[in-house]
Design a protein around this motif. Structure first.
Motif: not given
Length: 262
Positions: A185-186, A216-219, A138-145
């Protein structure tokens, strides 16, 4: 005494919008024993017998269900393990404006339930490693801008203040001032408690309740996902997620404090 909100009462077929009723078969609605914080939820079957979820929100929580609809429209086409949105509508009522969201219902049991009954160490480790790997994807998925907040942390603190006005403003200001050093961010889920993770046959197959998804922050996701786990369980999660799962105690405490303000 304040009048009851539309989603304070059990959902009945007669109380559903016409568009929602038209989607359903004749079986009764089923409400889960634990309701969400911001909406009334019921399970149903569509006209072809497929399992679906109905959600209703109103008042200060109307924006939350709007955000969930927007998030699902964005992330589901990306191949992210999220339920498919099927219908969204808003309507005025005598008690105020309310929103309705209908989505696919993911099968299985929650990760919270699965872990509470899984005593075999190897199967437990495998399940948590799979969870870590799913979150890493999920965190590696590129979202729409055009998706996400300009400033995730500030937006989250503002939403917290709206949904929970009892929070001490000084506490909000302290969280603003003690934020950890930034990371890249991710795409984040934003509400990754273990009861929002669905499992089937020892595998994580999906995530539900996407109202707080953001860039946001993946942490934040990692901290919320692991805060109730044992050290051995956290190590299994980290094996699937990667080095980014190894938060400092200060980072974990900071992000969990924000999550528990809602």
């Amino acid at each position: 005494m304040a009048p009851p909100r539309p989603y304070d009462r059990p959902l009945t077929r007669a109380g559903l919008p016409t568009e929602v009723r038209a989607m359903l078969d004749d079986s009764p609605l089923q409400e889960p024993p634990q309701q969400g914080r911001t909406s009334r939820v019921a399970f149903a079957l569509d006209a072809s017998g497929g399992p679906i979820v109905l959600k209703c929100s109103a008042g200060e929580h109307l924006e939350v269900i709007r955000r969930e609809h927007q998030a699902l429209r964005t992330v589901h086409p990306l191949g992210v393990p999220a339920p498919q949105p099927l219908l969204f509508l808003e309507r005025p009522t005598s008690l105020g404006r309310e929103g309705w969201l209908v989505t696919q219902r993911l099968p299985g049991t929650t990760l919270e339930t699965a872990l509470s009954t899984e005593l075999d160490r190897a199967r437990r480790t495998s399940l948590l490693t799979d969870f870590g790997a799913a979150l890493a994807r999920l965190h590696a998925t590129t979202p729409p801008p055009d998706f996400g907040s300009y400033n995730w942390l500030e937006h989250t603190l503002e939403v917290t203040n709206t949904l929970n006005p009892a929070v001490d403003p000084a506490r909000i200001e302290r969280l603003r001032n003690k934020r950890p050093s930034p990371v890249a961010p991710a795409l984040i889920h934003g509400d990754l408690f273990l009861d929002n993770v669905m499992t089937v046959g020892g595998r994580v197959i999906g995530l539900i309740d996407w109202a707080f998804a953001d860039i946001g922050d993946p942490r934040y996701d990692v901290a919320v996902a692991t805060h109730d786990l044992t050290p051995a369980d956290r190590a299994a999660f980290a094996e699937g997620y990667g080095p980014g799962a190894r938060l400092t105690a200060q980072e974990a405490a900071y992000f969990v404090e924000i999550a528990l303000l809602f």
